[in-house]
Design an enzyme around this catalytic site. Structure first.
Site, PDB file in Angstrom:
ATOM      1  N   ASP A 134      18.613  12.200  -5.718  1.00 24.58           N
ATOM      2  CA  ASP A 134      18.519  12.677  -4.619  1.00 24.58           C
ATOM      3  C   ASP A 134      19.945  13.322  -4.050  1.00 24.58           C
ATOM      4  OD1 ASP A 134      16.211  11.597  -4.676  1.00 24.58           O
ATOM      5  OD2 ASP A 134      16.519  10.380  -2.783  1.00 24.58           O
TER       6      ASP A 134
ATOM      7  N   HIS B  70      18.420   9.570 -12.702  1.00 28.46           N
ATOM      8  CA  HIS B  70      17.410   9.580 -13.719  1.00 28.46           C
ATOM      9  C   HIS B  70      17.466  10.753 -14.754  1.00 28.46           C
ATOM     10  CE1 HIS B  70      14.695   6.790 -11.070  1.00 28.46           C
ATOM     11  NE2 HIS B  70      15.796   7.053 -10.446  1.00 28.46           N
TER      12      HIS B  70
ATOM     13  N   SER C 200      29.355  10.650  -5.159  1.00 22.84           N
ATOM     14  CA  SER C 200      29.576  11.024  -6.384  1.00 22.84           C
ATOM     15  C   SER C 200      28.591  12.087  -7.014  1.00 22.84           C
ATOM     16  CB  SER C 200      29.144   9.739  -7.388  1.00 22.84           C
ATOM     17  OG  SER C 200      27.811   9.083  -6.615  1.00 22.84           O
TER      18      SER C 200
END
Length: 321
Positions: free
Chosen positions: A139, A194, A280
């Protein structure tokens, strides 16, 4: 000894006064395109006033260079976010940034970091399983570049330096004319990442570095951040997209990058790991001619706008020869 104490106190007072009298509002708000609606929105930035002060005020810059960019500070704050005391920060954080807690697997946490690395309920993110699709690994908000060598990277006049980023001469030549996707995770985002494609995994390469913020407020002043910050990357050998580099980049107050996946075969959409507290970024690198990035991502980037994205959504497809 007394002289040193006086100097320290004087410096501390100067820093506090400098921060207090600095602008309370960022004169250059961060705009992005909401993928779901197509509307341009303004980002609500965590610690926006502090970030603007650190990267625009002379005393703020001094504090950044002398202290806040250093690993020890981010590690210390990361440990603080592991304590039971930090639980009190969770409820105000959720309320201030309108975070939808109904998506989370659990509602009670042992620390703020426990909340920060929260897992989502199964099925909350729909993963595009099409063989020829590349999905977002996280996300966040994304910038997209078809040709690294032929395009300026984020700021006009600066080109992304692959050699400095990868610290590998042969790899930098392989990806020199390739494509790049940059995903920025805000502190308010889901912070697990992911695999964007499936394939065989290489070993992780770790590069030590600083801990500058990756927020656009910081990037406007110090675009070399991606080649200076701590980062780790590995290659996914995909039968469809070739060798894809997936790099995780640390930032201010990121306690660590943790890999949770074990094995040598990545499955698209499977969890690779998570970032502990802080903002990040993730960079995906593709060899030339391997990916057709979704056009609207390219258009928004050319307009200097990031696009909001969710893990599992398509960001590109196999490029037809």
């Amino acid at each position: 000894m007394k002289t040193r104490v006086k100097l320290f106190i004087t410096l501390a007072i100067l820093l506090m006064v400098s921060y207090v009298v600095s602008p309370r509002q960022n004169p250059h708000p961060i705009h992005y395109v909401d993928r779901a609606t197509g509307q341009v929105k303004t980002e609500k930035v965590v610690s926006e006033t502090a970030l603007y002060w650190l990267y625009n005020n002379p005393l703020g810059k001094l504090t950044l260079q002398a202290l806040l960019k250093r690993k020890i500070v981010s590690e210390f704050y990361g440990r603080l976010m592991h304590t039971h005391w930090s639980i009190r920060k969770i409820a105000p954080f959720i309320k201030t940034y309108h975070i939808d807690t109904s998506q989370f697997q659990k509602q009670k946490y042992q620390s703020f970091n426990d909340f920060f690395i929260r897992k989502l309920k199964p099925g909350v993110r729909e993963i595009d399983t099409s063989l020829n699709a590349v999905i977002s690994p996280a996300d966040g908000k994304v910038f997209a570049f078809h040709d690294i060598a032929g395009q300026s990277f984020i700021v006009k006049g600066y080109r992304f330096n692959l050699k400095s980023f990868l610290q590998n001469d042969s790899l930098s030549q392989v990806y020199r004319d390739g494509s790049l996707l940059l995903f920025r995770l805000c502190p308010t985002d889901y912070h697990r990442f992911h695999f964007p494609v499936g394939g065989t995994l290489s070993k992780v390469t770790k590069i030590q570095g600083d801990y500058y913020s990756v927020n656009p407020i910081a990037l406007r002043k110090r675009i070399r951040i991606f080649c200076e910050n701590k980062r780790e990357y590995q290659t996914i050998n995909s039968p469809v997209f070739g060798h894809v580099i997936m790099a995780e980049i640390g930032a201010t107050m990121v306690g660590s990058i943790v890999y949770t996946f074990q094995g040598s075969e990545a499955v698209k959409g499977a969890e690779s790991g998570y970032f502990q507290f802080g903002g990040s970024s993730i960079i995906l690198l593709f060899q030339p001619g391997k990916i057709k990035i979704d056009p609207y991502l390219i258009r928004n980037t050319e307009d200097h706008l990031e696009t909001s994205i969710e893990m599992g959504e398509q960001v590109g497809t196999k490029k037809k020869l």
